[in-house]
Design a protein around this motif. Structure first.
Motif, PDB file in Angstrom:
ATOM      1  N   TRP A  39     -12.859  15.120   5.018  1.00 43.37           N
ATOM      2  CA  TRP A  39     -12.639  13.767   4.494  1.00 43.37           C
ATOM      3  C   TRP A  39     -13.947  13.188   3.937  1.00 43.37           C
ATOM      4  O   TRP A  39     -13.965  12.609   2.851  1.00 43.37           O
ATOM      5  CB  TRP A  39     -12.075  12.884   5.599  1.00 43.37           C
ATOM      6  CG  TRP A  39     -11.758  11.484   5.209  1.00 43.37           C
ATOM      7  CD1 TRP A  39     -10.606  11.022   4.635  1.00 43.37           C
ATOM      8  CD2 TRP A  39     -12.592  10.325   5.396  1.00 43.37           C
ATOM      9  NE1 TRP A  39     -10.678   9.654   4.460  1.00 43.37           N
ATOM     10  CE2 TRP A  39     -11.886   9.207   4.917  1.00 43.37           C
ATOM     11  CE3 TRP A  39     -13.862  10.138   5.931  1.00 43.37           C
ATOM     12  CZ2 TRP A  39     -12.403   7.922   4.951  1.00 43.37           C
ATOM     13  CZ3 TRP A  39     -14.388   8.859   5.967  1.00 43.37           C
ATOM     14  CH2 TRP A  39     -13.653   7.773   5.477  1.00 43.37           C
ATOM     15  N   ARG A  74     -14.533  12.314   0.123  1.00 42.80           N
ATOM     16  CA  ARG A  74     -14.916  10.937  -0.209  1.00 42.80           C
ATOM     17  C   ARG A  74     -16.179  10.943  -1.078  1.00 42.80           C
ATOM     18  O   ARG A  74     -16.303  10.181  -2.020  1.00 42.80           O
ATOM     19  CB  ARG A  74     -15.137  10.127   1.068  1.00 42.80           C
ATOM     20  CG  ARG A  74     -15.554   8.698   0.836  1.00 42.80           C
ATOM     21  CD  ARG A  74     -14.461   7.856   0.177  1.00 42.80           C
ATOM     22  NE  ARG A  74     -13.440   7.547   1.143  1.00 42.80           N
ATOM     23  CZ  ARG A  74     -12.129   7.586   0.888  1.00 42.80           C
ATOM     24  NH1 ARG A  74     -11.682   7.926  -0.300  1.00 42.80           N
ATOM     25  NH2 ARG A  74     -11.258   7.303   1.818  1.00 42.80           N
ATOM     26  N   GLN A 116     -15.046  11.705  -4.536  1.00 40.14           N
ATOM     27  CA  GLN A 116     -14.334  10.567  -5.120  1.00 40.14           C
ATOM     28  C   GLN A 116     -15.295   9.456  -5.550  1.00 40.14           C
ATOM     29  O   GLN A 116     -15.093   8.818  -6.580  1.00 40.14           O
ATOM     30  CB  GLN A 116     -13.314  10.000  -4.125  1.00 40.14           C
ATOM     31  CG  GLN A 116     -12.120  10.888  -3.902  1.00 40.14           C
ATOM     32  CD  GLN A 116     -11.183  10.324  -2.849  1.00 40.14           C
ATOM     33  OE1 GLN A 116     -11.602   9.658  -1.904  1.00 40.14           O
ATOM     34  NE2 GLN A 116      -9.897  10.587  -3.015  1.00 40.14           N
ATOM     35  N   ASP A 128      -5.678  14.403  -3.316  1.00 39.07           N
ATOM     36  CA  ASP A 128      -5.673  12.940  -3.374  1.00 39.07           C
ATOM     37  C   ASP A 128      -4.561  12.348  -2.515  1.00 39.07           C
ATOM     38  O   ASP A 128      -4.744  11.304  -1.887  1.00 39.07           O
ATOM     39  CB  ASP A 128      -5.539  12.456  -4.823  1.00 39.07           C
ATOM     40  CG  ASP A 128      -6.801  12.724  -5.636  1.00 39.07           C
ATOM     41  OD1 ASP A 128      -7.889  12.874  -5.035  1.00 39.07           O
ATOM     42  OD2 ASP A 128      -6.694  12.792  -6.883  1.00 39.07           O
ATOM     43  N   ASP A 129      -3.408  13.031  -2.453  1.00 35.06           N
ATOM     44  CA  ASP A 129      -2.304  12.555  -1.606  1.00 35.06           C
ATOM     45  C   ASP A 129      -2.683  12.573  -0.126  1.00 35.06           C
ATOM     46  O   ASP A 129      -2.290  11.682   0.633  1.00 35.06           O
ATOM     47  CB  ASP A 129      -1.046  13.401  -1.816  1.00 35.06           C
ATOM     48  CG  ASP A 129      -0.372  13.131  -3.152  1.00 35.06           C
ATOM     49  OD1 ASP A 129      -0.724  12.132  -3.810  1.00 35.06           O
ATOM     50  OD2 ASP A 129       0.506  13.923  -3.529  1.00 35.06           O
ATOM     51  N   LYS A 136      -4.951   9.632   0.418  1.00 35.28           N
ATOM     52  CA  LYS A 136      -4.188   8.386   0.391  1.00 35.28           C
ATOM     53  C   LYS A 136      -3.456   8.174   1.714  1.00 35.28           C
ATOM     54  O   LYS A 136      -3.475   7.076   2.270  1.00 35.28           O
ATOM     55  CB  LYS A 136      -3.189   8.407  -0.765  1.00 35.28           C
ATOM     56  CG  LYS A 136      -2.394   7.131  -0.897  1.00 35.28           C
ATOM     57  CD  LYS A 136      -1.437   7.176  -2.067  1.00 35.28           C
ATOM     58  CE  LYS A 136      -0.628   5.880  -2.120  1.00 35.28           C
ATOM     59  NZ  LYS A 136       0.410   5.916  -3.126  1.00 35.28           N
ATOM     60  N   ASP A 183      -6.117   7.294   4.347  1.00 36.94           N
ATOM     61  CA  ASP A 183      -6.678   5.955   4.114  1.00 36.94           C
ATOM     62  C   ASP A 183      -5.677   4.859   4.470  1.00 36.94           C
ATOM     63  O   ASP A 183      -6.044   3.838   5.061  1.00 36.94           O
ATOM     64  CB  ASP A 183      -7.159   5.799   2.672  1.00 36.94           C
ATOM     65  CG  ASP A 183      -8.390   6.659   2.373  1.00 36.94           C
ATOM     66  OD1 ASP A 183      -9.073   7.081   3.332  1.00 36.94           O
ATOM     67  OD2 ASP A 183      -8.651   6.905   1.185  1.00 36.94           O
ATOM     68  N   GLU A 184      -4.414   5.060   4.102  1.00 36.85           N
ATOM     69  CA  GLU A 184      -3.390   4.075   4.440  1.00 36.85           C
ATOM     70  C   GLU A 184      -3.217   3.957   5.944  1.00 36.85           C
ATOM     71  O   GLU A 184      -3.059   2.870   6.479  1.00 36.85           O
ATOM     72  CB  GLU A 184      -2.061   4.409   3.762  1.00 36.85           C
ATOM     73  CG  GLU A 184      -2.074   4.123   2.281  1.00 36.85           C
ATOM     74  CD  GLU A 184      -0.781   4.513   1.574  1.00 36.85           C
ATOM     75  OE1 GLU A 184       0.109   5.115   2.214  1.00 36.85           O
ATOM     76  OE2 GLU A 184      -0.679   4.206   0.376  1.00 36.85           O
TER      77      GLU A 184
END
Length: 129
Positions: free
Chosen positions: A78, A82, A85, A115-116, A119, A122-123
Motif C-alpha cells: 500500500w 501510494r 500514485q 487502483d480498485d 480504493k 482507502d474507503e
C-alpha cells in the motif's frame, strides 16, 4: 544528492494493519490481551479497538486474502503504491524480530495493487467501506 529529507508517519493502513493481530476474524471480535496497554488504557482501546478499525481490518483482509498475501505485505504494498500514485518517493520503514519478517517484507515488493484495491482499502480506512 539528497538535499532535503522529510519524514512523517503515514496514518491509515500500516498503523491499522498492526492491530490485526488482536482481531479474531472468525468470531468478528477484538481479543485484547490481559494486562496489555489496551486492556488498561481507555484511550488506546477507544482509538484502535473500535468498530471502525475492525471494519477496516476486514476490508484489508479481504484484499490480502484475494492476493494470497499477509496483512504486513499488504501494508507495505500500500505504501509503495501510494508512492506511485502521489508521484513522490515514500520509503516504507518496517521492523523485523525474525528473519522470516525480512523475507515477508521483501516478498511485498512483488505485490501489485490495482487502483480498485487501493480504493477499497482507502474507503474502509475512511469508514465508508
Amino acid at each position: 544528492m539528497v538535499n532535503d529529507i522529510k519524514w512523517y508517519k503515514l496514518h491509515g493502513l500500516p498503523e491499522t494493519a498492526s492491530y490485526g493481530k488482536y482481531y479474531d476474524f472468525k468470531e468478528n471480535r477484538w481479543v485484547v490481551p490481559e494486562l496489555s496497554r489496551a486492556s488498561i488504557t481507555d484511550e488506546i482501546r477507544r482509538r484502535y479497538f473500535s468498530d471502525r478499525t475492525a471494519a477496516a481490518l476486514r476490508a484489508m483482509k479481504e484484499v490480502a486474502d484475494s492476493k494470497g498475501i499477509t496483512m504486513a505485505q499488504l501494508a507495505l504494498a500500500w505504501v509503495i503504491k501510494r508512492s506511485e500514485q502521489l508521484g513522490i518517493t515514500l520509503i516504507p520503514i518496517t521492523s523485523a524480530t525474525r528473519a522470516s519478517h525480512i523475507d515477508e517484507a521483501v516478498e511485498a515488493l512483488s505485490v501489485s495493487l490495482k487502483d480498485d484495491d487501493m480504493k477499497a482499502i482507502d474507503e474502509a480506512l475512511q469508514g465508508k467501506g
